[in-house]
Design a protein around this motif. Structure first.
Motif, PDB file in Angstrom:
ATOM      1  N   GLY A 265       5.604 -12.682 -32.906  1.00 52.94           N
ATOM      2  CA  GLY A 265       6.518 -11.602 -32.554  1.00 52.94           C
ATOM      3  C   GLY A 265       7.124 -10.946 -33.784  1.00 52.94           C
ATOM      4  O   GLY A 265       7.200  -9.716 -33.877  1.00 52.94           O
ATOM      5  N   THR A 266       7.543 -11.760 -34.739  1.00 52.72           N
ATOM      6  CA  THR A 266       8.094 -11.227 -35.984  1.00 52.72           C
ATOM      7  C   THR A 266       7.042 -10.412 -36.721  1.00 52.72           C
ATOM      8  O   THR A 266       7.318  -9.334 -37.257  1.00 52.72           O
ATOM      9  N   GLN A 267       5.822 -10.934 -36.737  1.00 53.44           N
ATOM     10  CA  GLN A 267       4.738 -10.201 -37.388  1.00 53.44           C
ATOM     11  C   GLN A 267       4.542  -8.831 -36.741  1.00 53.44           C
ATOM     12  O   GLN A 267       4.433  -7.809 -37.442  1.00 53.44           O
ATOM     13  N   ALA A 268       4.513  -8.793 -35.421  1.00 54.80           N
ATOM     14  CA  ALA A 268       4.269  -7.530 -34.730  1.00 54.80           C
ATOM     15  C   ALA A 268       5.384  -6.519 -34.999  1.00 54.80           C
ATOM     16  O   ALA A 268       5.129  -5.321 -35.199  1.00 54.80           O
ATOM     17  N   ILE A 269       6.624  -6.980 -35.039  1.00 59.94           N
ATOM     18  CA  ILE A 269       7.758  -6.070 -35.211  1.00 59.94           C
ATOM     19  C   ILE A 269       7.775  -5.438 -36.596  1.00 59.94           C
ATOM     20  O   ILE A 269       8.085  -4.251 -36.752  1.00 59.94           O
ATOM     21  N   PHE A 270       7.392  -6.188 -37.615  1.00 63.03           N
ATOM     22  CA  PHE A 270       7.500  -5.692 -38.993  1.00 63.03           C
ATOM     23  C   PHE A 270       6.142  -5.428 -39.649  1.00 63.03           C
ATOM     24  O   PHE A 270       6.079  -5.230 -40.860  1.00 63.03           O
ATOM     25  N   TYR A 271       5.079  -5.365 -38.862  1.00 59.65           N
ATOM     26  CA  TYR A 271       3.728  -5.351 -39.439  1.00 59.65           C
ATOM     27  C   TYR A 271       3.451  -4.122 -40.300  1.00 59.65           C
ATOM     28  O   TYR A 271       2.654  -4.177 -41.226  1.00 59.65           O
ATOM     29  N   ASP A 272       4.107  -3.009 -40.015  1.00 57.79           N
ATOM     30  CA  ASP A 272       3.871  -1.792 -40.791  1.00 57.79           C
ATOM     31  C   ASP A 272       5.077  -1.406 -41.650  1.00 57.79           C
ATOM     32  O   ASP A 272       5.195  -0.271 -42.105  1.00 57.79           O
ATOM     33  N   ASP A 273       5.965  -2.367 -41.906  1.00 49.44           N
ATOM     34  CA  ASP A 273       7.232  -2.074 -42.571  1.00 49.44           C
ATOM     35  C   ASP A 273       7.269  -2.716 -43.966  1.00 49.44           C
ATOM     36  O   ASP A 273       7.427  -3.935 -44.089  1.00 49.44           O
ATOM     37  N   PRO A 274       7.166  -1.941 -45.040  1.00 52.23           N
ATOM     38  CA  PRO A 274       7.182  -2.513 -46.380  1.00 52.23           C
ATOM     39  C   PRO A 274       8.566  -2.918 -46.876  1.00 52.23           C
ATOM     40  O   PRO A 274       8.691  -3.480 -47.960  1.00 52.23           O
ATOM     41  N   SER A 275       9.597  -2.657 -46.082  1.00 49.18           N
ATOM     42  CA  SER A 275      10.946  -3.057 -46.484  1.00 49.18           C
ATOM     43  C   SER A 275      11.266  -4.489 -46.064  1.00 49.18           C
ATOM     44  O   SER A 275      12.301  -5.040 -46.455  1.00 49.18           O
ATOM     45  N   VAL A 276      10.393  -5.084 -45.254  1.00 47.77           N
ATOM     46  CA  VAL A 276      10.584  -6.470 -44.815  1.00 47.77           C
ATOM     47  C   VAL A 276       9.329  -7.257 -45.175  1.00 47.77           C
ATOM     48  O   VAL A 276       8.256  -7.029 -44.616  1.00 47.77           O
ATOM     49  N   LEU A 277       9.464  -8.172 -46.115  1.00 43.82           N
ATOM     50  CA  LEU A 277       8.364  -9.047 -46.504  1.00 43.82           C
ATOM     51  C   LEU A 277       8.421 -10.311 -45.653  1.00 43.82           C
ATOM     52  O   LEU A 277       9.476 -10.949 -45.557  1.00 43.82           O
ATOM     53  N   VAL A 278       7.291 -10.666 -45.036  1.00 44.27           N
ATOM     54  CA  VAL A 278       7.226 -11.857 -44.192  1.00 44.27           C
ATOM     55  C   VAL A 278       6.187 -12.814 -44.743  1.00 44.27           C
ATOM     56  O   VAL A 278       5.016 -12.454 -44.910  1.00 44.27           O
ATOM     57  N   VAL A 279       6.598 -14.045 -45.036  1.00 40.83           N
ATOM     58  CA  VAL A 279       5.681 -15.140 -45.326  1.00 40.83           C
ATOM     59  C   VAL A 279       5.744 -16.090 -44.140  1.00 40.83           C
ATOM     60  O   VAL A 279       6.837 -16.474 -43.715  1.00 40.83           O
ATOM     61  N   ASP A 280       4.600 -16.439 -43.587  1.00 44.15           N
ATOM     62  CA  ASP A 280       4.574 -17.279 -42.392  1.00 44.15           C
ATOM     63  C   ASP A 280       3.593 -18.429 -42.600  1.00 44.15           C
ATOM     64  O   ASP A 280       2.382 -18.232 -42.655  1.00 44.15           O
ATOM     65  N   SER A 281       4.111 -19.657 -42.735  1.00 46.05           N
ATOM     66  CA  SER A 281       3.270 -20.853 -42.835  1.00 46.05           C
ATOM     67  C   SER A 281       3.289 -21.567 -41.486  1.00 46.05           C
ATOM     68  O   SER A 281       4.350 -21.743 -40.890  1.00 46.05           O
TER      69      SER A 281
END
Length: 376
Positions: free
Chosen positions: A197-213
């Protein structure tokens, strides 16, 4: 030196109490039983109860109250408003969830459900991160741990999924960006399950970096491949680190050393957020971590926050379903946030996740290098 740690909690989150099977959807029950048998082959389906239960929070709270940690300040969250929720969720979806207040029923075949107190709990869970960030943004503290349920990271903008109604961390990140003026926010999701869900919400947003392990697909929810790196302007700002089941403390430390810290230094965030799942603990039967691993990575993240963003670090509870594992892990994390030196790190003789962490670091090296050029 002791650091102040804000603990956000409200007992009304215990009012979220879904349980049992859904007799109106026998086909959902069959799917859920198949999923449980795959992930937890030794489970007794005849005595199965919903794993996302109130005791998850009371185990953590009781431990922290019985053995107080110096520097802790207990805080009450303000429930998230519709406007705040709609920064991450579709307005129609928010209206649908709000319409379920006081009701019971399943929302998804993966056992996502509501009970009469669930909507109040969900507003409080989403509001906890907002409350923490506002106090931290005002300079009144630097660290916060939010003891919340229902969890959030499986919920995309438009549906409930994976025990999650609102995406608590995404709501907090969006508030930091759009209401408080933070230009760059970084998220590390270390829950055993991929935060789809987090990935989908911010997938096209370069202002939020997401690392997911997380445990690699096909483990639930079956997403989080290395190649899922973002879209449009967000390409390269989503760094998945799929790991084999059975990984231990050393693997998560390697994820930090090889991916999280280099990416953070390249991105230069103004705020660090952690989707804090404790289901990689060995008592949850799939992986082999324990509380010493969670303390070690929390200590490292605290130091990274001090280095990059004036110490601003907010952790929000996601998964973890064994009461003892939750209590021990959360307590160790709060001690680390408060500045207590972390003791010995328990490691496996051979950790199957270390090689996977190195592979992910090599895969994401170009994205991290490009990020550094953009941020400089």
């Amino acid at each position: 030196m002791t650091t102040t740690v804000l603990i956000y909690y409200d007992f009304r989150m215990l009012g979220h109490n879904p349980h049992g099977w859904d007799p109106d959807h026998p086909e959902w029950t069959d799917d859920v039983k198949a999923m449980i048998e795959l992930q937890y082959p030794n489970s007794n389906l005849d005595t199965y109860s919903h794993p996302e239960r109130p005791e998850r929070l009371t185990a953590i709270v009781d431990r922290l109250l019985l053995e107080p940690v110096d520097g802790v300040r207990w805080m009450l969250p303000t429930p998230a408003s519709a406007t705040q929720l709609e920064r991450s969720h579709d307005a129609a979806y928010v209206a649908h969830i709000e319409s379920l207040d006081g009701q019971s029923g399943w929302l998804s075949k993966d056992t996502t459900a509501v009970s009469p107190g669930s909507v109040t709990a969900a507003r409080l869970a989403a509001g906890s991160g907002i409350s923490a960030i506002e106090v931290i943004a005002a300079g009144e503290a630097r660290r916060a741990f939010c003891i919340v349920r229902p969890p959030g990271h499986h919920a995309p903008a438009d549906r409930a999924r994976g025990f999650c109604l609102y995406n608590n961390l995404a709501v907090a990140a969006a508030h930091a960006r759009k209401a408080l003026g933070f230009d760059r926010v970084m998220i590390w999701d270390w829950d055993m399950h991929h935060g789809n869900g987090t990935q989908a919400i911010f997938y096209d947003d370069p202002s939020v970096l997401v690392v997911d392990s997380h445990c690699a697909a096909p483990f639930y929810p079956g997403s989080g491949l290395l190649a899922e790196t973002g879209s449009g302007a967000g390409i390269g700002y989503h760094l998945n680190v799929p790991l084999p089941t059975g990984f231990g403390n050393a693997a998560l430390v390697e994820v930090f050393e090889q991916v999280v810290r280099p990416a953070a230094r390249a991105f230069q965030p103004e705020l660090l957020l952690i989707s804090t799942g404790f289901d990689c603990h060995y008592l949850d039967m799939v992986c082999a971590m324990d509380e010493t691993g969670y303390a070690a990575v929390t200590q490292r993240m605290s130091a990274l926050a001090d280095e990059l963003c004036d110490g601003r670090l907010v952790m929000m509870l996601e998964g973890g379903y064994n009461a003892k594992a939750l209590a021990d892990s959360a307590y160790a994390v709060v001690e680390a946030l408060a500045g207590k030196p972390v003791g010995a790190l328990n490691v496996l003789a051979e950790d199957p996740g270390c090689a996977a962490a190195s592979d992910a670091a090599a895969f994401h090296a170009k994205s991290i290098a490009a990020m550094a050029k953009t941020s400089s």
